[in-house]
Each structure stands twice: as structure tokens, then as C-alpha cells.
Scaffold this active site. Structure first.
Site, PDB file in Angstrom:
ATOM      1  N   GLU A  50       8.134   1.180   4.428  1.00 40.01           N
ATOM      2  CA  GLU A  50       7.627   0.352   5.509  1.00 40.01           C
ATOM      3  C   GLU A  50       7.696  -1.117   5.095  1.00 40.01           C
ATOM      4  O   GLU A  50       7.484  -1.439   3.923  1.00 40.01           O
ATOM      5  CB  GLU A  50       6.157   0.710   5.813  1.00 40.01           C
ATOM      6  CG  GLU A  50       5.537  -0.122   6.926  1.00 40.01           C
ATOM      7  CD  GLU A  50       4.033   0.138   7.126  1.00 40.01           C
ATOM      8  OE1 GLU A  50       3.341   0.443   6.138  1.00 40.01           O
ATOM      9  OE2 GLU A  50       3.568   0.021   8.268  1.00 40.01           O
ATOM     10  N   HIS A  88       0.842  -1.203   0.000  1.00 43.21           N
ATOM     11  CA  HIS A  88       0.000   0.000   0.000  1.00 43.21           C
ATOM     12  C   HIS A  88       0.869   1.241   0.000  1.00 43.21           C
ATOM     13  O   HIS A  88       2.089   1.159   0.174  1.00 43.21           O
ATOM     14  CB  HIS A  88      -0.918   0.010   1.242  1.00 43.21           C
ATOM     15  CG  HIS A  88      -0.174   0.076   2.538  1.00 43.21           C
ATOM     16  ND1 HIS A  88       0.177  -1.043   3.255  1.00 43.21           N
ATOM     17  CD2 HIS A  88       0.307   1.133   3.256  1.00 43.21           C
ATOM     18  CE1 HIS A  88       0.816  -0.690   4.348  1.00 43.21           C
ATOM     19  NE2 HIS A  88       0.921   0.631   4.382  1.00 43.21           N
ATOM     20  N   HIS A 105       0.781  -1.561  14.512  1.00 45.68           N
ATOM     21  CA  HIS A 105      -0.184  -0.475  14.385  1.00 45.68           C
ATOM     22  C   HIS A 105      -1.476  -0.817  15.120  1.00 45.68           C
ATOM     23  O   HIS A 105      -1.922  -1.970  15.084  1.00 45.68           O
ATOM     24  CB  HIS A 105      -0.583  -0.265  12.921  1.00 45.68           C
ATOM     25  CG  HIS A 105       0.499   0.261  12.056  1.00 45.68           C
ATOM     26  ND1 HIS A 105       1.120   1.455  12.262  1.00 45.68           N
ATOM     27  CD2 HIS A 105       1.065  -0.253  10.933  1.00 45.68           C
ATOM     28  CE1 HIS A 105       2.010   1.674  11.317  1.00 45.68           C
ATOM     29  NE2 HIS A 105       2.010   0.642  10.501  1.00 45.68           N
ATOM     30  N   HIS A 119       4.663   7.247   2.782  1.00 46.15           N
ATOM     31  CA  HIS A 119       5.470   6.025   2.653  1.00 46.15           C
ATOM     32  C   HIS A 119       4.891   5.055   1.642  1.00 46.15           C
ATOM     33  O   HIS A 119       3.717   5.121   1.293  1.00 46.15           O
ATOM     34  CB  HIS A 119       5.655   5.333   4.005  1.00 46.15           C
ATOM     35  CG  HIS A 119       4.408   4.708   4.581  1.00 46.15           C
ATOM     36  ND1 HIS A 119       3.597   5.348   5.475  1.00 46.15           N
ATOM     37  CD2 HIS A 119       3.861   3.471   4.406  1.00 46.15           C
ATOM     38  CE1 HIS A 119       2.604   4.552   5.832  1.00 46.15           C
ATOM     39  NE2 HIS A 119       2.725   3.406   5.194  1.00 46.15           N
ATOM     40  N   HIS A 179      -5.942  -2.125   4.433  1.00 48.14           N
ATOM     41  CA  HIS A 179      -5.945  -0.889   3.640  1.00 48.14           C
ATOM     42  C   HIS A 179      -5.157  -1.130   2.356  1.00 48.14           C
ATOM     43  O   HIS A 179      -4.181  -1.875   2.337  1.00 48.14           O
ATOM     44  CB  HIS A 179      -5.446   0.341   4.401  1.00 48.14           C
ATOM     45  CG  HIS A 179      -4.034   0.248   4.924  1.00 48.14           C
ATOM     46  ND1 HIS A 179      -3.354  -0.926   5.080  1.00 48.14           N
ATOM     47  CD2 HIS A 179      -3.177   1.206   5.346  1.00 48.14           C
ATOM     48  CE1 HIS A 179      -2.145  -0.689   5.565  1.00 48.14           C
ATOM     49  NE2 HIS A 179      -2.011   0.595   5.739  1.00 48.14           N
ATOM     50  N   TYR A 199       9.177   1.214  10.153  1.00 45.72           N
ATOM     51  CA  TYR A 199       9.352   2.341   9.232  1.00 45.72           C
ATOM     52  C   TYR A 199      10.822   2.671   9.136  1.00 45.72           C
ATOM     53  O   TYR A 199      11.524   2.757  10.149  1.00 45.72           O
ATOM     54  CB  TYR A 199       8.592   3.569   9.728  1.00 45.72           C
ATOM     55  CG  TYR A 199       7.107   3.480   9.496  1.00 45.72           C
ATOM     56  CD1 TYR A 199       6.581   3.554   8.205  1.00 45.72           C
ATOM     57  CD2 TYR A 199       6.235   3.318  10.552  1.00 45.72           C
ATOM     58  CE1 TYR A 199       5.221   3.462   7.985  1.00 45.72           C
ATOM     59  CE2 TYR A 199       4.872   3.230  10.345  1.00 45.72           C
ATOM     60  CZ  TYR A 199       4.373   3.305   9.060  1.00 45.72           C
ATOM     61  OH  TYR A 199       3.034   3.204   8.844  1.00 45.72           O
TER      62      TYR A 199
END
Ligand code: FE2
Length: 309
Positions: free
Chosen positions: A267, A154, A248, A216, A201, A257
Site C-alpha cells: 500500500e 504500518h 479509507h 499488506h 494506526h 493497494y
């Protein structure tokens, strides 16, 4: 689940300051496969992706994002989406087949946050080195290298008008709102996490006063063990790490990260829940900002909210 619209983020094109240093970072250290060189540009794919490339790096005097592109199911879907985007009032540019290497036609438009987005249906499929009949499970030795990501996962983009961008993705591109982060004082959407697939996501947007900024690009690893292995690679090569390994709150993914040599944030990501379209969207607010971002120590990092390219 029948995904027959927008499939996934299939290409991210970022600017780097030093092409050779970036090629070592993305190729040798992260472990992407370099598939094409052009003057000033290099093209990469993760080992388990079938399409020709998913990451483009271009040498420039400023880091950041050139554009990103989502793959759609087929050419008829691309045509239908072009009409919907125009009907919504967004100007669409047509990009003929072959303009981008090994790629079919594309359409391009600008999001309310200033980012250039493309959609395409066709890109040469070069496979993942395994046959499609009796493929086995592991490619030949040496194909999985470095941090060993299986695929591009993503992107997170920073800019103004997060709610306008979110509405466009929900109403025009048929994404779902997976999660959102609200300002507890005024209810404003500070971040939205959007799904077009089963992933928690496929793209996310965070508020930033400057348009078109890049937060990112994320690469998927099979397991949390692989996240720690990626951390060992970062330590071995003195790669600049921002935070992690941690998890997260939003998406529940395990994460580290880190930065490429030009300061673009990367990431590595693993896990997270499975999204279905009937899943209720989750809301966080700024009273739980630390827990939303990093759920082990519940501590927000200033750089995470301020550093973009
Ligand atoms: Fe991410």
C-alpha cells in the site's frame, strides 16, 4: 507527546518468489534504497529513515511474512517489556546482538494470530543522507526515486484470535485502540487498528481462519499528490493494482493497494488524522463495511477481504 515505549514498526521481513524481480519492484519502482545484499536476501530502507533497514525480502517458495519487528525506545524498555510479556504468559525467545545484520539484541514471541513479532532497541543508524546540523529539506537528486516513500508506515496482518491479539497490544505493549470493525450480527471484532504513536494506526489485525497470514505492508507518502504520482508509476510499469486511488473510512488515509510480483499486497498511504491517547476509539460495523474500507465509492472489494499471503 512523550513516546518512550514502543516506537514504531521498524522492520518487516517478507518472502518473495523471485528475488531479482522483487528487488526491481521494491527498489526501482517503489523507490526504496537497497542497503545490503546477502545470499537469498536483500535489505532496503526508505529515504527519510535513519536506521539501516526497514524491509527485508527473502527468496522462498511461498510468499508471505517471515516476521515483523517494532523498535522500542531503549534497552531498558526492551528489558521491561520482556518481563511484562513473560508475566502475561507468553513465551519469549532471546536473540543475541548480531544475529540480524547491523542489529542489537532482540526478543521474539508469537502472537495469538500466529505471527512472529520481535522487539529491538538498537540498529545501526546510517542517516537519511542529510546532515543533522543545517540539514536542509531535500536530499541530493536521485535519492528520492520511484514512488518516493519517506518511511515504512504500518502493517496489516490476518489471522484468528483478533481480540486476543488486540488485548495483548493494549495491556502489555501499551498501544491504544484507534478504531475497530465489529460484526454487526454478533459483536465480534473483525478488525482492530492500533496506535503506539501519533499515527492513526501503527499496526492492524483482521480476522482470517488461517494463522500467520500477511495482508499488506504500507509505505508513507507526503501528500495525496504523491499518491497519484505513485499510481502513475504503477501504470507505467504495469504493476498489478487492487484498488485506488481512494480514501479509507478507517484512518481517513488516502491509499492505493497493489501487489508485488510474488502476490504480496503493498500500500501507499498518505494523510489520516493525528492520534492522541485521549482520543476516543472509533467503532465501525459491518452494516457500513464499504464506507469503512473505501470511503469514496463505499464499495468493498472481495479480493481485499480474501487475498492474503
Ligand atoms: Fe494499510
Amino acid at each position: 507527546m512523550a513516546i518512550r515505549g514502543v516506537l514504531r514498526v521498524g522492520e518487516v521481513a517478507i518472502r518473495v518468489l523471485d528475488l531479482e524481480a522483487a528487488a526491481v519492484h521494491y527498489g526501482r519502482h517503489i523507490g526504496l534504497t537497497e542497503v545490503l545484499q546477502e545470499p537469498g536476501r536483500r535489505y532496503f530502507k526508505a529515504w527519510d529513515e535513519h536506521d539501516h533497514h526497514s524491509l527485508v525480502i527473502r527468496e522462498a517458495d511461498r510468499a508471505g511474512l517471515d516476521y515483523f519487528a517494532f523498535k522500542v525506545f531503549d534497552d531498558a524498555t526492551l528489558t521491561a517489556l520482556e518481563h511484562r510479556i513473560r508475566d502475561y504468559g507468553v513465551a519469549v525467545e532471546r536473540i543475541p546482538a548480531g544475529t540480524y545484520p547491523r542489529s542489537g539484541r532482540r526478543i521474539q514471541f508469537q502472537l495469538p494470530g500466529g505471527h512472529l513479532m520481535q522487539l529491538y532497541a538498537d540498529k545501526d543508524r546510517i542517516g537519511n543522507t542529510l546532515p543533522t546540523r543545517n540539514p536542509g529539506v531535500l536530499p541530493d537528486e536521485g535519492v528520492i526515486r520511484g514512488m518516493g516513500p519517506t518511511r515504512l508506515d504500518h502493517v496489516l496482518l490476518a489471522g484468528p484470535n483478533v481480540s486476543d491479539t488486540t488485548r495483548f497490544f493494549l495491556q502489555v505493549l501499551d498501544f491504544d485502540l484507534g478504531e475497530e470493525l465489529l460484526d454487526n450480527d454478533n459483536g465480534m471484532q473483525l478488525g482492530t487498528f492500533l496506535c503506539c504513536s501519533n499515527k492513526p494506526h501503527d499496526i492492524a489485525f483482521v480476522m482470517n481462519p488461517e494463522p500467520g497470514r500477511f495482508h499488506h505492508v504500507s509505505f508513507f507518502l507526503d501528500s495525496i499528490n504523491d499518491v497519484y504520482h505513485a499510481g502513475d508509476i504503477m501504470g507505467k510499469h504495469n504493476i498489478s493494482v487492487e484498488v485506488g486511488p481512494t480514501r479509507h473510512g478507517i484512518t481517513r488515509g488516502a491509499t492505493i493497494y497493489f501487489y508485488d510480483p510474488s502476490g504480496n499486497r503493498n500500500e501507499v498511504f498518505s494523510g489520516g488524522y493525528i492520534h492522541y491517547p485521549d482520543r476516543p476509539h472509533l467503532t465501525w460495523d459491518t452494516t457500513q463495511l464499504g464506507h469503512a474500507a473505501f470511503s469514496i465509492d463505499n464499495t468493498p472489494r472481495q479480493s481485499f477481504f480474501e487475498v492474503v499471503t
